[in-house]
Each structure stands twice: as C-alpha cells, then as structure tokens.
Design an enzyme around this catalytic site. Structure first.
Site, short mmCIF file in Angstrom:
data_model
loop_
_atom_site.label_atom_id
_atom_site.label_comp_id
_atom_site.label_asym_id
_atom_site.label_seq_id
_atom_site.Cartn_x
_atom_site.Cartn_y
_atom_site.Cartn_z
N ASP A 95 76.64 29.80 -23.85
CA ASP A 95 76.36 29.41 -25.22
C ASP A 95 77.42 30.07 -26.10
O ASP A 95 77.94 31.13 -25.78
CB ASP A 95 74.95 29.87 -25.60
CG ASP A 95 74.49 29.34 -26.95
OD1 ASP A 95 75.22 28.53 -27.54
OD2 ASP A 95 73.41 29.73 -27.40
N GLY A 98 76.47 30.42 -31.32
CA GLY A 98 76.00 29.67 -32.47
C GLY A 98 74.51 29.78 -32.69
O GLY A 98 74.04 29.78 -33.84
N ASP A 149 78.78 26.53 -33.46
CA ASP A 149 78.11 25.64 -34.40
C ASP A 149 77.08 26.41 -35.21
O ASP A 149 76.80 27.58 -34.93
CB ASP A 149 77.41 24.50 -33.65
CG ASP A 149 76.25 25.00 -32.78
OD1 ASP A 149 76.36 26.11 -32.23
OD2 ASP A 149 75.25 24.29 -32.65
N ASP A 269 68.07 24.01 -20.70
CA ASP A 269 67.97 25.45 -20.47
C ASP A 269 66.86 26.00 -21.36
O ASP A 269 66.56 25.42 -22.41
CB ASP A 269 69.28 26.17 -20.80
CG ASP A 269 69.39 26.46 -22.30
OD1 ASP A 269 69.09 27.59 -22.71
OD2 ASP A 269 69.73 25.53 -23.07
N CYS A 307 52.39 25.50 -4.20
CA CYS A 307 53.76 26.01 -4.30
C CYS A 307 54.16 26.74 -3.02
O CYS A 307 53.36 27.47 -2.44
CB CYS A 307 53.88 26.95 -5.50
SG CYS A 307 55.53 27.65 -5.74
N CYS A 309 56.97 28.78 -2.89
CA CYS A 309 57.97 29.80 -3.21
C CYS A 309 57.64 31.12 -2.51
O CYS A 309 56.54 31.31 -2.00
CB CYS A 309 58.08 29.99 -4.73
SG CYS A 309 56.77 31.02 -5.47
N CYS A 312 54.39 32.77 -3.81
CA CYS A 312 53.13 32.12 -3.41
C CYS A 312 52.88 32.20 -1.91
O CYS A 312 51.73 32.19 -1.48
CB CYS A 312 53.14 30.67 -3.89
SG CYS A 312 53.00 30.53 -5.69
N HIS A 338 58.51 32.93 -9.40
CA HIS A 338 57.67 31.73 -9.29
C HIS A 338 57.97 30.74 -10.40
O HIS A 338 58.10 29.53 -10.15
CB HIS A 338 56.18 32.10 -9.31
CG HIS A 338 55.29 30.91 -9.49
ND1 HIS A 338 54.95 30.06 -8.45
CD2 HIS A 338 54.70 30.39 -10.60
CE1 HIS A 338 54.18 29.09 -8.91
NE2 HIS A 338 54.02 29.27 -10.22
#
Length: 377
Positions: A95, A98, A149, A269, A307, A309, A312, A338
């Site tokens: 980024d 801005g 910006d 994002d 899930c 992951c 989990c 997670h």
C-alpha cells in the site's frame, strides 16, 4: 518493455461480472479471485511466513508508511529487499501510505505537494509526497506498488471529494513519473470519487488513460452502508480494462468477498481475519464464533467441524478458549491461522464455483449456513 506483472483472463461468468484469472508476478502466479492477508509491518500478526504459505496464500500486503517509520526502507533495501528481509517467497503488494492519509486524519495536513504527518509512534513531523511514496516502495522491492492517493471519509462534502479526486489524479501521474523500477515492479492506480458516480467515472477515465498495469477501487468500506458500497462497485468495475487486474482495497468479510467477486473484483485484502482472531472470534461455515465465551469451556470439538486447517485438525474449542483466557500467545496464533486459512480456502471455493458456473448457487448456500441475508442482485 514487458510488464513485470500481467493479468491472464481465463473465464468470465455468464450471469454476473465474476471473472477467473491469474496474476503473473516475479514471485509467482496468483490464482484469482484472491484474498491477500495483511502483513502491515512485514509480518502477518502472530504467524510465520511459512505458516502463511501453508494456508495457501501466495501474496500478502505490507504497508509503505509503517515500514518507512520502522525499520526504514534503507535497512530493508540493505537486507536485499522486503522478500528477503521477511523470508517470504511469494508475491508482495505494498500500500502506498495513502490510507494513512485517511486513518490518521488528526495527525496530517494535505497539500498539493503531499501530506505532512505527525508520526503516530513518536509524534515527530514527517512528510510524504507521491515521489517519496514511490521511492520507498522501489526500495522495498514489492511486486505490486500502489499510487499515492487520498481516501476521502464517509460522509464527505461533494466539493471536497471532487477536489480530492482531482489531486489524487495529479498525484497518480507524479507516481508514474517517479517510478524507477518499471521492469521489476508494477504500479497500480487507485480509483477514488467517494460515493459520487460521475466522479468515479471521471477518475476511471483519467487513470485508464494513464495505462496502469492494474487498478484498485479505493474509498469503499469506510463507513458507508453495504448496499451503497455494492452499488458504487457495480458501477465502477465495468469502467476498468477487462484484461487488467481489479483490486478492492480493505475489504475481506465473507459476504463482501462474494459480492465483490460478483461485481468483477479479482483481488481483496483486509486486516479482519487476524484482528478478530486476537479477540477470540473465528469464522466458521455457520457464522462467526466467539470462542472466548464460557459456552466453549467444555467443548472439545474443533473451531469448525468442516475445516481441515492445522488448528482444527489438532486443537479443541475448549483448549483454545483456555489459551485465550490465560493470555497465552499460542491461542491467537491458532485463531489467526484458522481465520486466514478460512478466507484463503473460501476464495479457492469461489474460483471453483466460477469455473463450474455455480457461483450464485454457492453464495446462496454459504449465506444460508452463515446467517447472512441474501443481497439483492
């Protein structure tokens, strides 16, 4: 000269603006639509780069303003650039700083030349111009840089939004002129214009004429009602080139990801997954779950039964609640992992649904389980 970052459009939806594509970068190819975890200060909070990669994320975001303050772009450049400094092999988007013009409104003064800040850390004065922002980003060596910006607040007076937009356009040209590593880093323009449709159209026409390799839609998710955000987005994305990536800045709740994709967005994002994780809140197929709550003290099920992951597969709600209540860092590492995994995998499922022509059906099914109301199409 070949652009260092380019977009490959693979498929367009027949019943929406949704697209399936790939963003090719010097540090890997990103399947889109994609969610980018936020590593503001060269780290996704509490997670190692290896863990972020294990979630399936191939690109993350860092912040020019924060890295300029500490440790300083000179140190990062000396280390070999941001990728090497933080040991992240994937792509990085920075980024421009801005957004801090918006979020640190009490600490800054805007002029044609740039923005005078007071450091949110020390209070000492500093100045950032479009040229400064680009110089910092060139030193960081990110794959994708953002033009400097101003993001107007909501609500804002139309005259203010218009003057801000025209200045942002002038800044965008200065950013292009200042960019020193065009063969290694791509610079994206940012479409502003508040909630004014004609100003959004003006911004898009001016920036498209400058021929950036990609475009972001900024100035949304700043307090406006969601239906208004969706309307502005639906109006704006068709104004952007079809064969360049479209990035909606600062948006990452599951409903907004679906609605953004349906309106032609390729990249997202947001700090949301790690921010709420630190408060003990996690995403699940059945909606958000506040695992700190007493109801989970003897609940030995995983955070989300559907899930797969690391969190989990290995730890229970009761254990994670205990860690959070005891202020053990491992607890927020597990919830953060997670939540990032959940959004990265949600985008993978969205990509599959676009390929199969079932995105609207998938949204309806997901919203029904999650507890969202269906948005008007």
């Amino acid at each position: 000269m070949k652009e260092p970052v380019h977009f490959e459009l693979l498929q367009e939806s027949q019943d929406s603006m949704a697209r399936r594509g790939r963003v090719h970068t010097p540090h890997g190819t990103i399947e889109t639509p994609v969610f980018m975890p936020v590593g503001t200060q060269a780290t996704v909070k509490t997670l190692s780069p290896e863990e972020v990669a294990q979630t399936g994320a191939g690109i993350l975001l860092s912040n020019t303003y924060h890295l300029h303050l500490r440790p300083g772009e000179d140190i990062i450049k000396e280390a070999g650039g941001l990728h090497r400094f933080m040991n992240w092999p994937g792509a990085i988007l920075t980024d421009s700083g801005g957004f801090q013009v918006f979020s640190l409104s009490s600490l800054r003064k805007i002029s044609e030349e740039g923005v005078a800040f007071r450091s949110h850390i020390s209070g000492e004065p500093l100045f950032m111009s479009p040229e400064d922002s680009i110089a910092v980003q060139n030193a960081l060596g990110s794959d994708i840089m953002m033009a400097f910006d101003e993001c107007p607040p909501y609500p804002a007076d139309r005259d203010y939004v218009e003057q801000s937009l025209l200045r942002t356009t002038r800044w965008a040209k200065r950013c292009l002129d200042a960019h020193q590593r065009k063969d290694e880093q791509a610079l994206f323009g940012i479409i502003q214009g508040g909630m004014e449709f004609d100003l959004r159209k003006l911004a898009a026409s001016q920036l498209v004429e400058m021929d950036f390799p990609g475009y972001a839609v900024g100035g949304l998710s700043v307090g406006e009602p969601k239906p208004l955000m969706y309307d502005v987005l639906e109006f704006t994305t068709p104004l952007l080139p079809k064969h360049k990536p479209r990035y909606l800045m600062g948006v990452g709740s599951p409903d907004d990801l679906f609605e953004g994709v349906l309106r032609g967005v390729d990249m997202f994002d947001c700090v949301l997954p790690t921010r709420i994780a630190r408060n003990g809140t996690v995403f699940t197929e059945k909606g958000k779950r506040v695992v700190r709550n007493a109801a989970f003290a003897r609940d030995f099920a995983p955070l989300d039964e559907s899930c797969d992951c690391y969190t989990c597969k290995n730890y229970s709600r009761a254990y994670i609640r205990h860690l959070l209540k005891a202020d053990e860092t491992f607890g927020i590492r597990l919830t953060s992992y997670h939540n990032v995994y959940f959004l990265v995998k949600l985008m993978e499922r969205i990509r599959n649904a676009i390929e199969q022509g079932t995105l609207r059906a998938f949204r309806a099914s997901f919203f029904a389980k999650y507890g969202y109301e269906q948005a008007n199409d």
